[in-house]
Design a protein around this motif. Structure first.
Motif, PDB file in Angstrom:
ATOM      1  N   TYR A 115       9.116 -13.756  47.303  1.00 43.67           N
ATOM      2  CA  TYR A 115       9.494 -14.372  48.571  1.00 43.67           C
ATOM      3  C   TYR A 115       9.793 -13.323  49.637  1.00 43.67           C
ATOM      4  N   ALA A 116      10.388 -12.177  49.191  1.00 41.92           N
ATOM      5  CA  ALA A 116      10.546 -11.184  50.102  1.00 41.92           C
ATOM      6  C   ALA A 116       9.382 -10.263  50.686  1.00 41.92           C
ATOM      7  N   GLU A 117       8.179 -10.295  49.774  1.00 46.86           N
ATOM      8  CA  GLU A 117       6.867  -9.670  50.240  1.00 46.86           C
ATOM      9  C   GLU A 117       6.322 -10.759  51.205  1.00 46.86           C
ATOM     10  N   ILE A 118       6.208 -12.192  50.940  1.00 47.97           N
ATOM     11  CA  ILE A 118       5.530 -12.888  51.739  1.00 47.97           C
ATOM     12  C   ILE A 118       6.293 -13.030  52.988  1.00 47.97           C
ATOM     13  N   VAL A 119       7.559 -12.972  53.319  1.00 51.34           N
ATOM     14  CA  VAL A 119       8.293 -13.028  54.417  1.00 51.34           C
ATOM     15  C   VAL A 119       8.186 -11.710  55.129  1.00 51.34           C
ATOM     16  N   ARG A 120       8.146 -10.569  54.659  1.00 48.62           N
ATOM     17  CA  ARG A 120       8.023  -9.196  55.153  1.00 48.62           C
ATOM     18  C   ARG A 120       6.302  -9.213  55.706  1.00 48.62           C
ATOM     19  N   GLU A 121       5.391  -9.770  54.799  1.00 47.55           N
ATOM     20  CA  GLU A 121       4.121  -9.599  55.429  1.00 47.55           C
ATOM     21  C   GLU A 121       3.833 -10.688  56.540  1.00 47.55           C
ATOM     22  N   ALA A 122       4.511 -11.947  56.563  1.00 46.93           N
ATOM     23  CA  ALA A 122       4.575 -12.769  57.760  1.00 46.93           C
ATOM     24  C   ALA A 122       5.127 -11.960  59.084  1.00 46.93           C
ATOM     25  N   HIS A 123       6.223 -11.120  58.880  1.00 47.04           N
ATOM     26  CA  HIS A 123       6.745 -10.460  59.972  1.00 47.04           C
ATOM     27  C   HIS A 123       5.697  -9.386  60.443  1.00 47.04           C
ATOM     28  N   GLU A 124       5.133  -8.769  59.526  1.00 46.64           N
ATOM     29  CA  GLU A 124       4.378  -7.491  59.888  1.00 46.64           C
ATOM     30  C   GLU A 124       2.813  -8.055  60.462  1.00 46.64           C
ATOM     31  N   ARG A 125       2.245  -9.207  59.891  1.00 46.88           N
ATOM     32  CA  ARG A 125       1.099  -9.630  60.403  1.00 46.88           C
ATOM     33  C   ARG A 125       1.355 -10.702  61.631  1.00 46.88           C
ATOM     34  N   LYS A 126       2.601 -10.834  62.270  1.00 46.94           N
ATOM     35  CA  LYS A 126       2.798 -11.922  63.193  1.00 46.94           C
ATOM     36  C   LYS A 126       2.033 -13.232  62.722  1.00 46.94           C
ATOM     37  N   ALA A 127       2.181 -13.654  61.510  1.00 47.57           N
ATOM     38  CA  ALA A 127       1.727 -14.739  61.236  1.00 47.57           C
ATOM     39  C   ALA A 127       2.065 -16.079  62.049  1.00 47.57           C
ATOM     40  N   SER A 128       1.182 -16.811  62.377  1.00 49.16           N
ATOM     41  CA  SER A 128       1.736 -18.066  63.055  1.00 49.16           C
ATOM     42  C   SER A 128       2.036 -19.202  61.803  1.00 49.16           C
ATOM     43  N   LEU A 129       1.960 -19.218  60.749  1.00 45.70           N
ATOM     44  CA  LEU A 129       2.380 -19.864  59.728  1.00 45.70           C
ATOM     45  C   LEU A 129       2.215 -19.268  58.396  1.00 45.70           C
ATOM     46  N   ILE A 130       2.921 -19.945  57.403  1.00 45.53           N
ATOM     47  CA  ILE A 130       2.816 -19.521  55.995  1.00 45.53           C
ATOM     48  C   ILE A 130       2.544 -20.753  55.475  1.00 45.53           C
ATOM     49  N   MET A 131       1.568 -20.858  54.439  1.00 49.13           N
ATOM     50  CA  MET A 131       1.233 -21.880  53.602  1.00 49.13           C
ATOM     51  C   MET A 131       1.316 -21.844  52.289  1.00 49.13           C
ATOM     52  N   LEU A 132       2.032 -22.621  51.339  1.00 49.43           N
ATOM     53  CA  LEU A 132       2.155 -22.441  50.059  1.00 49.43           C
ATOM     54  C   LEU A 132       1.956 -23.899  49.505  1.00 49.43           C
ATOM     55  N   GLY A 133       1.677 -24.002  48.114  1.00 49.25           N
ATOM     56  CA  GLY A 133       1.786 -24.857  47.372  1.00 49.25           C
ATOM     57  C   GLY A 133       2.892 -25.383  46.897  1.00 49.25           C
ATOM     58  N   THR A 134       3.050 -26.716  46.346  1.00 48.73           N
ATOM     59  CA  THR A 134       4.380 -27.249  46.078  1.00 48.73           C
ATOM     60  C   THR A 134       4.684 -26.584  44.734  1.00 48.73           C
ATOM     61  N   HIS A 135       5.954 -26.540  44.477  1.00 46.88           N
ATOM     62  CA  HIS A 135       6.505 -25.919  43.289  1.00 46.88           C
ATOM     63  C   HIS A 135       6.203 -26.896  42.142  1.00 46.88           C
ATOM     64  N   ARG A 136       6.245 -26.384  40.856  1.00 45.32           N
ATOM     65  CA  ARG A 136       6.136 -26.921  39.775  1.00 45.32           C
ATOM     66  C   ARG A 136       7.127 -27.677  39.153  1.00 45.32           C
ATOM     67  N   LYS A 137       8.410 -27.468  39.767  1.00 48.27           N
ATOM     68  CA  LYS A 137       9.589 -28.246  39.105  1.00 48.27           C
ATOM     69  C   LYS A 137       9.965 -29.276  39.723  1.00 48.27           C
ATOM     70  N   ARG A 138       8.957 -30.291  39.600  1.00 51.40           N
ATOM     71  CA  ARG A 138       8.967 -31.591  40.382  1.00 51.40           C
ATOM     72  C   ARG A 138      10.007 -32.543  39.492  1.00 51.40           C
ATOM     73  N   GLY A 139      10.878 -33.239  40.468  1.00 49.41           N
ATOM     74  CA  GLY A 139      11.805 -34.088  39.736  1.00 49.41           C
ATOM     75  C   GLY A 139      13.230 -33.404  39.261  1.00 49.41           C
ATOM     76  N   GLN A 140      13.136 -32.015  39.499  1.00 46.68           N
ATOM     77  CA  GLN A 140      14.113 -31.387  39.209  1.00 46.68           C
ATOM     78  C   GLN A 140      14.971 -30.670  40.344  1.00 46.68           C
ATOM     79  N   PRO A 141      15.605 -31.293  41.118  1.00 47.48           N
ATOM     80  CA  PRO A 141      16.033 -30.558  42.425  1.00 47.48           C
ATOM     81  C   PRO A 141      16.992 -29.676  42.137  1.00 47.48           C
ATOM     82  N   ASP A 142      17.660 -29.753  41.148  1.00 54.04           N
ATOM     83  CA  ASP A 142      18.729 -28.597  40.696  1.00 54.04           C
ATOM     84  C   ASP A 142      18.279 -27.178  40.623  1.00 54.04           C
TER      85      ASP A 142
END
Length: 283
Positions: free
Chosen positions: A87-114
């Motif tokens: 997560y830290a590298e993704i956020v840092r790279e978004a800052h450095e690259r001046k990304a207009s958006l970040i795209m990720l897939g859904t997480h794999r813990k479906r049905g487990q909000p906790d």
């Protein structure tokens, strides 16, 4: 300068829809697509070097397969790996690259909000400098029907502005949850009902003026519908998603304020997505 779209790839099957959507968006917007995978820095150096080559090759094969499966043109693409906390590298790279958006897939813990709060997806959504998209549905379906819960706070205005400017050809539904004092106790009283209806009419006029003021700033805008529903904002949103799931739900990363005044994402939405999500920073 062309836009940069940052796609965080974790090589999972759940990532395929997001990868294909990222390619489509890059092509449609004439943007460069930066595909990023974060490796564990604690692996032995030789293992990291071997793994890096294998990961890059896998992402290149996946990209080619997706382009063939969905008949997608080839955008300008940069595929890279790096080491660190994802997560830290993704956020840092978004800052450095001046990304207009970040795209990720859904997480794999479906049905487990906790279990959602500590995932890479949730942590990126809380900290990213640009809108974050969580994609789980097929990229064949354009984002035509977009739901935007509104409260006309600063954060809410920012989300609405992002939705209006990014999707000028979509149909936006603005959902406002209202709760007038005495509704549960006095709803059957005719005098109260007349007063309530008058208050609601005034509220709608006020909201329409707010929307019109924003539209005047932006110029060309998509089709809009303002919907007022009674109840707690979280409950109203959850009910709407069950009854009429949109293609895309647009929220602020400060959308939900809990009883203890702790700003969190609505983890239930991440655990059981009814649609794709766009999460925007509050300013």
């Amino acid at each position: 300068m062309p836009q940069t779209l940052l796609f965080a790839c974790d090589l999972s099957a759940e990532n395929r829809a997001a990868f294909a959507r990222a390619v489509r968006l890059a092509v449609d917007n004439g943007a460069r697509l930066d595909v990023l995978h974060v490796l564990d820095p604690h692996l032995p150096h030789q293992a990291l070097r071997d793994l890096e080559d294998a990961v890059v090759a896998d992402m290149e094969r996946t990209l080619q397969d997706l382009r063939e499966d969905y008949a997608l043109p080839e955008p300008e693409v940069l595929i890279q790996t790096m080491t660190g906390e994802p997560y830290a590298e993704i956020v840092r790279e978004a800052h450095e690259r001046k990304a207009s958006l970040i795209m990720l897939g859904t997480h794999r813990k479906r049905g487990q909000p906790d279990l959602v709060g500590g995932t890479t997806l949730a942590r990126v959504m809380r900290s990213a400098p640009c809108p974050v998209f969580s994609v789980s549905h097929s990229p064949d379906q354009p984002w035509r029907d977009i739901l935007v819960p509104v409260d006309f706070s600063m954060a809410g205005r920012q989300v609405l502005r992002q939705a209006l400017t990014r999707f000028p050809e979509a149909c936006l539904t603005l959902l406002y949850a209202w709760d007038i004092p005495g509704e549960h106790e006095l709803a059957s009283n005719s005098d109260y009902a007349r007063w309530r209806d008058s208050e609601l009419a005034g509220l709608r006029r006020q909201l329409e003026r707010e929307v019109d003021a924003l539209l005047d700033e932006l110029g060309d805008v998509p089709e809009l519908e303002l919907v007022l529903e009674q109840g707690d904002p979280d409950e109203v949103l959850a009910s709407r998603l069950r009854r009429l799931p949109p293609d895309l739900l647009a929220l602020s990363n400060q959308y939900r304020r809990g009883r203890d005044h702790y700003n969190v994402l609505n983890e239930q939405l991440l655990a059981d997505p009814h649609c794709d999500l766009m999460i925007c920073r509050a300013w």
